[in-house]
Design an enzyme around this catalytic site. Structure first.
Site, PDB file in Angstrom:
ATOM      1  N   ASP A 119      -6.639   6.507  53.127  1.00 23.73           N
ATOM      2  CA  ASP A 119      -5.623   6.071  54.092  1.00 23.73           C
ATOM      3  C   ASP A 119      -4.749   7.223  54.591  1.00 23.73           C
ATOM      4  OD1 ASP A 119      -6.460   3.424  53.479  1.00 23.73           O
ATOM      5  OD2 ASP A 119      -4.996   3.282  51.863  1.00 23.73           O
TER       6      ASP A 119
ATOM      7  N   GLU B  80      -5.769  -3.875  60.970  1.00 21.55           N
ATOM      8  CA  GLU B  80      -4.817  -3.067  60.200  1.00 21.55           C
ATOM      9  C   GLU B  80      -4.930  -1.610  60.654  1.00 21.55           C
ATOM     10  OE1 GLU B  80      -5.904  -3.474  56.081  1.00 21.55           O
ATOM     11  OE2 GLU B  80      -7.860  -2.531  56.342  1.00 21.55           O
TER      12      GLU B  80
END
Length: 325
Positions: A16, A224
Site C-alpha cells: 500500500d 478503494e
C-alpha cells in the site's frame, strides 16, 4: 505493456505505498504486513498491521533503499484499536503530516494525524482522530496554491458502505446493478492540517456518456485506494476496483472532479488487493505497487514493487501487465 519491475524490500512485507519527493529525495510510506494468524475474510481482519516504516532512495530502479525504522505504531496512538492500514504524508511549512486509518476501540475506522519535523519521522500522533472522519485509504494532495485535499474511502472491510452523506447508517448498504456506485470522498483540509475544512464530497467518476459509473460496472467503479497526481495540467484520480483487482484512472479539471474514466493502469497482480502511488522523480514517472509473489500468494503478506510508468502522446497511461510471467 510488460516492463521491468523491482522488489524494493525483499526482506520484509511492505504494501500500500504512498510515495513523495521531499528535498530532492524519494520517500516511501508503506503499510507493514506480518503473519498475524488471523483467518482470511471479506472484512480484511487478516490485514492486522500495527506499525509503519519509512524508506528513502535516490535511484529508483538500481539504487540502495534506506529503512528509517519504525516511525509510528499502534502503541503510540491513544485511541487505537487495531488495523493500522495504509497512510499518506504531506509537507506544509516545514512540517510533515501523516494521515492514517485505524480502527478505534469500537472497531470503527477513523483517520488520525501524526506530525514530524522530518520526512522520515518519527511521527507524533494527535490524541484523537479527525472529527467526522471514517473509512480508510487517506491520500493527500497539495494543489500548489496553499490548498490541501484529502481523499479517502474503501468498501467492504473499509466500511465506506456504512455511510451516506457523511452520516453513519443503521446498517450497511451496498448498491447493486444499475444503482450508482459508492464514490470515494474528498475534502479540503483546515489551515492547521488537523481537520476537514468542509464536509467531505463525493468523488464522482463518469463514463464516456457523462453518466456516473454504476455499482454493477465492477471493472471500472471505485472500490478503494485513492491517489491523485497531475500531468500536463490534468488531474488524474486513480484507484483500485477491489474485487476485480484492477488499478484504473479517471481525469478531470480540478481536485473535486467530476472525473471521466480513462482506462486501466495495472492489470491484476498475484494477490487480492492492488494499491499504488504514482510519482515523478528525476524526469521519469513511476508506479509503486505490491504483489504476493514472494509469499507464494498469501494475500496478507505483500511485497513492495516499482516500475516505470509511461503516457502516450494524448496523455493516456499505457497499461502495465501486473503479472510478469
Amino acid at each position: 505493456m510488460k516492463t521491468e519491475k523491482r522488489y524494493l524490500v525483499p526482506g520484509d512485507y511492505m504494501a500500500d505505498p504512498a510515495v513523495h519527493v521531499f528535498d530532492g529525495k524519494l520517500y516511501i510510506y508503506p503499510s507493514h504486513d506480518w503473519e498475524s494468524g488471523i483467518a482470511e475474510n471479506d472484512n480484511g481482519d487478516h490485514f492486522n498491521m500495527k506499525d509503519y516504516h519509512v524508506y528513502s532512495m535516490d535511484d529508483v530502479m538500481n539504487g540502495e533503499i534506506k529503512d528509517h525504522g519504525v516511525v509510528l505504531s499502534t502503541e503510540d496512538i491513544p485511541w487505537a484499536g487495531r488495523q493500522l492500514w495504509d497512510c499518506d504524508v504531506v509537507c506544509k511549512d516545514g512540517k510533515y503530516y501523516m494521515y492514517f486509518p485505524l480502527k478505534d476501540q469500537n472497531d470503527i475506522f477513523r483517520i488520525g494525524v501524526a506530525v514530524s519535523d522530518k520526512p522520515y519521522g518519527p511521527f507524533i500522533p494527535e490524541a484523537n482522530p479527525m472529527k467526522g472522519s471514517y473509512s480508510i485509504d487517506p491520500a493527500v494532495w497539495d494543489d500548489g496554491d496553499g490548498n490541501y485535499y484529502i481523499y479517502f474511502g474503501g468498501l467492504w472491510g473499509g466500511q465506506l458502505q456504512r455511510y451516506r452523506n457523511n452520516k453513519a447508517l443503521e446498517s450497511a448498504i451496498l448498491p447493486e446493478g444499475e444503482e450508482e456506485a459508492i464514490p470515494s470522498r474528498v475534502a479540503r483540509l483546515s489551515e492547521d492540517m488537523m481537520e476537514f475544512a468542509e464536509e467531505p464530497r463525493a468523488v464522482v467518476i463518469l463514463d464516456e456518456d457523462g453518466k456516473p459509473l454504476t455499482a454493477g460496472d465492477t471493472e471500472r467503479r471505485f472500490f478503494e485506494a485513492s491517489w491523485m497526481h497531475k500531468y500536463n495540467g490534468k488531474y488524474y484520480f486513480s484507484y483500485s476496483t477491489g474485487d476485480t483487482h484492477l488499478l484504473c484512472y479517471a481525469t478531470g479539471d480540478n481536485p473535486y472532479g467530476p472525473f471521466t474514466y480513462q482506462g486501466v493502469i495495472l492489470t491484476p497482480v498475484v494477490g487480492w488487493t492492488t494499491h499504488h502511488a504514482i510519482v515523478e522523480f528525476k524526469g521519469k514517472w513511476y508506479l509503486f505497487h505490491h504483489d504476493c509473489v514472494p509469499s507464494e500468494g498469501k494475500t496478507w503478506l505483500r511485497s513492495l514493487k516499482v516500475c516505470e510508468l509511461q503516457y502516450d502522446a494524448d496523455g493516456r497511461i499505457i497499461t502495465i501487465e501486473g503479472k510478469d510471467e
